[in-house]
Scaffold this active site. Structure first.
Site, PDB file in Angstrom:
ATOM      1  N   GLU A 153      49.724  62.388  16.721  1.00  0.00           N
ATOM      2  CA  GLU A 153      50.310  63.283  17.711  1.00  0.00           C
ATOM      3  C   GLU A 153      49.278  63.516  18.816  1.00  0.00           C
ATOM      4  O   GLU A 153      48.457  64.412  18.754  1.00  0.00           O
ATOM      5  CB  GLU A 153      50.705  64.600  17.041  1.00  0.00           C
ATOM      6  CG  GLU A 153      51.533  65.514  17.916  1.00  0.00           C
ATOM      7  CD  GLU A 153      51.868  66.821  17.217  1.00  0.00           C
ATOM      8  OE1 GLU A 153      52.548  67.645  17.834  1.00  0.00           O
ATOM      9  OE2 GLU A 153      51.431  67.025  16.063  1.00  0.00           O
ATOM     10  N   ASP A 311      55.456  70.538   9.901  1.00  0.00           N
ATOM     11  CA  ASP A 311      54.340  70.677  10.843  1.00  0.00           C
ATOM     12  C   ASP A 311      53.260  71.563  10.228  1.00  0.00           C
ATOM     13  O   ASP A 311      52.587  72.330  10.920  1.00  0.00           O
ATOM     14  CB  ASP A 311      54.820  71.252  12.178  1.00  0.00           C
ATOM     15  CG  ASP A 311      53.825  70.995  13.314  1.00  0.00           C
ATOM     16  OD1 ASP A 311      53.002  70.073  13.177  1.00  0.00           O
ATOM     17  OD2 ASP A 311      53.874  71.731  14.311  1.00  0.00           O
TER      18      ASP A 311
END
Length: 428
Positions: A153, A311
């Protein structure tokens, strides 16, 4: 006639594979519940009983009978965005092997049998050191959740939408794919690449060409859009270049606007109207990252594309208030909310996959089976592994979870009774 060579060694016999029969249970198979089903497992795989009866010369070695219990067998949960857990962060180069070991064991109690260790934006040296070690741990391992490959990410993100990412690590790619390769290192192009997903901001300089070249070189790496200021047309063009996913929908992107819906608008597109198909989208159903009404709107617009992600960060599964996320210090603000220390900026979550599944039922009114699909068949399909994960169809991996303790008054209620990896029960 030549005499037979007595020195020829016969081929070794195939090792015996245990056959297990799970009976008197419901099974969530290929996204749909099959009532009063029987599940057969052999050699760590789900098997077709018809072919099994033809090949085997005897019945099952073990029968697991759920008679008298209200049970549902579902595929093992898959979490494709997980920054850390149990005090460990995957961007910690000094402890990456321990992180992978501890987290892959610990996740099993939550029903997660496969995951993508996620790296937030970091200096190139971190990727060069961590990715080869993730590559070494890819694949199945007894008593552990499977490491599917890394979700990188960043760092090709939009600075104004950096969220909990360190702004000093962010970069663009004016030289296209070369800049991406320089950043991530040789692991990006390895035969069995450690990389499964890359999250990028499509408007970053050179990114469209970069996405196109990356997908031309390795079609198995998924490109996801996130931490972006992209307008709708720019995001749509990124799909034309090869992107197929949106990272944590609604968070760290332009909000939906009726004149320019931004990346959120992609979940309403179609091949007939815009020439590109709807992307998959991750969503953090913790009740903090997105309001329940927003989750409901997204799910109604594109239910099959919904992928539940935690997450989660190092604070998940731990007591205490202060933890690390990459190069950032984060602080627990409430039971389910974590922020960058000294700010109100959200920094990942501390929730579990079962918590997200239950919330998706509560937020959207979908069935429990549909919510579980968002943690199984949807993520498996999005990264191209539904031929072995997420369905419990014949020849797929025998990674599954046995659920019980349902409540007619609460359709979201369930308990994880047993977890199986490779057809063998595991305990974390």
């Amino acid at each position: 006639m030549e005499p037979e060579d007595a020195s020829v060694t016969p081929p070794p016999s195939t090792p015996y594979q245990k056959i297990t029969k799970f009976t008197n249970c419901d099974v969530l198979r290929n996204g749909k519940i099959v009532k009063d089903e029987t599940l057969w497992v052999r050699g760590g795989k789900i098997v077709d009983p018809a072919s099994l009866f033809y090949e085997a010369e005897h019945g099952p070695d073990e029968i697991v009978d759920f008679k008298g219990r209200n049970t549902l067998i579902v595929p093992g949960f898959i979490d494709i965005q997980l920054n850390g857990y149990f005090g460990y962060d995957f961007a910690d180069t000094d402890n990456i092997e321990t992180s992978l070991d501890v987290i892959s064991k610990g996740l099993l109690k939550y029903g997660v049998t496969s995951f993508c260790p996620t790296l937030v934006s970091s200096p190139a040296a971190v990727y060069h050191e961590v990715l080869p070690k993730i590559a070494q741990r890819k694949g199945k391992r007894s008593g552990h959740a499977e490491v599917l490959g890394a979700h990188i990410e960043g760092p090709f993100l939009a600075p104004p939408k950096k969220g909990a990412h360190d702004k000093f690590t962010l970069q663009s790619c004016p030289n296209g794919y070369k800049d991406m390769l320089d950043c991530y290192g040789p692991s990006l192009e390895a035969a069995d690449s450690a990389v499964q997903i890359i999250t990028v901001a499509s408007e970053v300089e050179g990114m469209h060409a970069c996405i196109y070249e990356l997908k031309k070189r390795n079609k198995n790496i998924v490109v996801s859009l996130g931490h972006t200021q992209a307008r709708y047309k720019d995001a749509e063009e990124a799909l034309n270049c090869g992107a197929t996913m949106i990272t944590h929908l609604f968070n760290a992107m332009e909000p939906f606007h009726h004149r320019d819906p931004g990346p959120v608008g992609l979940i309403g597109c179609s091949l007939t109207s815009s020439g590109v198909d709807k992307p998959y989208y991750g969503i953090i159903a913790d009740g903090v990252h997105a309001d329940p009404a927003s989750v409901r709107i997204a799910y109604v617009a594109h239910p099959d594309g919904c992928i539940l992600v935690t997450d989660a960060i190092a604070a998940a599964g731990m007591e205490g208030d202060v933890f690390s996320l990459g190069t950032m210090t984060v602080r627990r603000k409430s039971e389910v909310e974590v922020v960058i220390d000294g700010t109100d900026t959200l920094a990942g979550s501390v929730v579990t996959m079962p918590y997200c599944i239950k919330n998706l039922v509560r937020f959207t009114g979908c069935t429990l089976a549909q919510a579980i699909n968002a943690a199984t068949i949807a993520p498996a399909t999005s990264i191209g592994i539904s031929d072995r994960k997420g369905t419990l169809m014949p020849n797929t991996d025998a990674d599954f979870v046995v659920l019980d303790e349902f409540d007619e008054m609460d359709p979201s209620a369930f308990n994880i009774a047993h977890v199986y990896v490779n057809g063998e029960e595991v305990r974390s």
